[in-house]
Design a protein around this motif. Structure first.
Motif, PDB file in Angstrom:
ATOM      1  N   GLU A 191      -3.651  65.407 -19.470  1.00  0.00           N
ATOM      2  CA  GLU A 191      -3.856  65.759 -18.025  1.00  0.00           C
ATOM      3  C   GLU A 191      -2.980  64.740 -17.168  1.00  0.00           C
ATOM      4  OE1 GLU A 191      -7.278  67.094 -15.026  1.00  0.00           O
ATOM      5  OE2 GLU A 191      -7.794  66.023 -16.680  1.00  0.00           O
ATOM      6  N   THR A 223       2.815  70.690 -18.716  1.00  0.00           N
ATOM      7  CA  THR A 223       1.795  69.663 -19.158  1.00  0.00           C
ATOM      8  C   THR A 223       2.450  69.024 -20.265  1.00  0.00           C
ATOM      9  OG1 THR A 223      -0.115  71.297 -19.004  1.00  0.00           O
ATOM     10  CG2 THR A 223      -0.421  69.506 -20.539  1.00  0.00           C
ATOM     11  N   PRO A 256      -2.545  67.940 -25.329  1.00  0.00           N
ATOM     12  CA  PRO A 256      -2.081  68.106 -24.042  1.00  0.00           C
ATOM     13  C   PRO A 256      -2.699  66.878 -22.942  1.00  0.00           C
ATOM     14  CG  PRO A 256      -3.973  69.449 -24.456  1.00  0.00           C
ATOM     15  CD  PRO A 256      -3.641  68.887 -25.756  1.00  0.00           C
TER      16      PRO A 256
END
Length: 528
Positions: A515, A477, A513
């Motif tokens: 996606e 990620t 993080p």
């Protein structure tokens, strides 16, 4: 139909309970985070104001008679200086120097507070008192005429609410002032109805028990039911009355001296008047047990940890262990309602504590990312300086305020960071395993709301492999740093639960993080 044996029933029930507890944590936690978001007390941005020093009054001429000798009215540009002891007054001359601000004038700059991004205003005492700081109450139910009236406060609270701001008042319930009518009568009249409002006797210097030796501050006898009725129990009590007038909560001065049973009763009384009233205490102690009696504390313990880490007096790994222990002991819910303070009216201003801007911003970054409600002392947004009392109570420099001021730009960035990231406002806390970095995770029920905070307090870059114990974060990620670092220059490898990272000297990273979609594919497709 065959019957299960009792032992099998027990085993089956245990299995089902275990399965249920593991199968539905996100449903339960999701509701928890939603509830936290609906409670204004969680992760609030609290802006602290000294009414006398915040905004010059528009009607100063009409109230100059209120500052007669030994009181002194100063010019707004003058800076507070240490005074001399006034034996007759039982206080210091600096306590009788005024700058003339009032509630009406403070109300004219609420838009400034709102534009910064604050969600609550904390006013230092406004009740009738002799000194400028008002910690020596003469009458709690009246407001000092230098500041205005109860009507002025109602208008102030109404205006604040229209802007979406909550209002917290300062409750000074451990002691009154020696000039209060109650104390004066109690000292000279053995049959006074106020006699048992105080601890009076020959065993006390000056004839009465006073707070920390200050003869101007005789302590109230909370063991007397009449005192408790007056302060918080009765429907027309001080606590409940101001809540009806528009206050949304109370900060309790020297709360550690009020006692747990009385603080619990005060909190209960506040709830009777306003179910979401905030009660936060000035607790200069380890916070855990005190949080059984009120919503939050002014978190001096956390402050000492942050400052000790910044100054190199506590190691990163020890600080991480200490903060984790404190949150485990106290609970995350009261921690979110507790105030994260670095400076205030009793502590030198942060720009004086940390003249180096890089180190100061490092400290502030933790103030706004650790669990709690950051407390912003007026003038912090423009870099005002000031040592101990009274130097830290200097009048607000409105001539410095501007959207291009570097300190204001930075503070707004931190406030926006806190407000726009759900995990930082109401998220849980988890330590990240590291050796030289102080690192932690703020997380909710949604994995991609996770924020990793990596702080390097040293004067050299730190590279190490850290462990992020979050099963939802998928391997590979990518992350971005919300405080602006070029993350690709600092992350060298990522793996399952491990991250190899370099954090520059005296830098805090807040990693988000991201996606990643590959032709519509996402590794998070089946994970919340």
């Amino acid at each position: 139909m065959s019957l299960l044996r009792p032992s099998r029933i027990v085993v089956t029930l245990i299995f089902l309970n275990l399965f249920a507890s593991q199968a539905t944590p996100n449903l339960r936690s999701g509701k928890i985070f939603e509830a936290r978001e609906m409670d204004w007390r969680n992760g609030a941005i609290v802006y602290q104001i000294l009414v006398d020093r915040f905004v010059p009054s528009d009607h100063l001429e009409a109230k100059k008679h209120l500052y007669q000798s030994p009181k002194v009215l100063k010019e707004w540009h003058e800076q507070p200086q240490r005074g001399t002891e006034l034996e007759a007054q039982k206080l210091n001359s600096q306590e009788l120097e005024f700058w003339g601000g009032d509630i009406q004038s403070a109300g004219t700059r609420l838009d400034h507070v709102k534009q910064l991004g604050a969600t609550a205003i904390y006013l230092n005492p406004i009740h009738l008192a002799w000194t400028n700081h008002k910690y020596d109450a003469l009458d709690y139910k009246a407001i000092s005429p230098e500041f205005g009236s109860r009507k002025d406060f109602k208008e102030f609270a109404k205006h604040a609410h229209q802007l979406g701001l909550k209002v917290v008042l300062d409750g000074v319930f451990n002691h009154m002032g020696r000039n209060s009518p109650q104390f004066k009568d109690a000292m000279v009249n053995p049959n006074s109805p106020w006699r048992n409002w105080f601890a009076i006797g020959a065993q006390y210097k000056g004839g009465a028990r006073v707070w920390t030796g200050f003869q101007n501050l005789p302590e109230l006898n909370l063991e007397n039911p009449a005192v408790r009725q007056y302060l918080y129990e009765a429907p027309d009590s001080v606590v409940r009355g101001y809540l009806r007038d528009g206050a949304d909560g109370w900060r309790l001065d020297t709360a550690y001296e009020l006692g747990l049973p009385y603080m619990r009763a005060l909190t209960k009384a506040a709830r009777q008047e306003k179910k979401d009233a905030l009660v936060v205490g000035e607790i200069v102690n380890y916070p855990d047990q005190w949080l059984t009696a009120m919503d939050g504390v002014m978190n001096f313990t956390l402050r000492e940890m942050i400052l000790g880490l910044a100054k190199g007096e506590i190691s990163a790994v020890t600080t991480a262990r200490m903060i984790e222990r404190m949150i485990q002991d106290a609970g995350i819910e009261p921690m979110l309602k507790s105030w994260n303070i670095i400076d205030n009216h009793d502590i030198p201003r942060i720009a004086t504590q940390f003249p180096d801007a890089k180190q100061r911003r490092w400290v502030q970054s933790l103030q706004f990312t650790l669990p709690g409600s950051p407390n912003v002392y007026y003038g912090t947004e423009i870099g005002m300086t000031g040592g101990g009392d009274p130097e830290n109570r200097n009048p607000m420099r409105w001539d410095w305020v501007g959207t291009d001021h570097p300190e204001m730009i930075w503070l707004k960035k931190l406030i926006d960071l806190h407000q726009q990231n759900r995990a930082l406002r109401v998220g849980n806390y988890r330590r990240i395993e590291s050796e030289r970095l102080f690192a932690f995770e703020r997380y909710t029920d949604k994995t991609l709301e996770t924020r990793l905070v990596l702080a390097n307090p040293s004067k050299t870059d730190v590279s190490e492999t850290i462990m992020v114990a979050n099963a939802g974060l998928m391997d590979d990620t990518p992350f971005v740093d919300l405080l602006g670092a070029d993350i690709q220059k600092h992350i060298t490898t990522m793996g399952p639960g491990l991250m190899r990272i370099t954090v520059p000297a005296q830098t805090v990273m807040v990693l988000k993080p991201v996606e990643r979609y590959l032709g519509g594919y996402s590794r998070y497709k089946r994970y919340p």
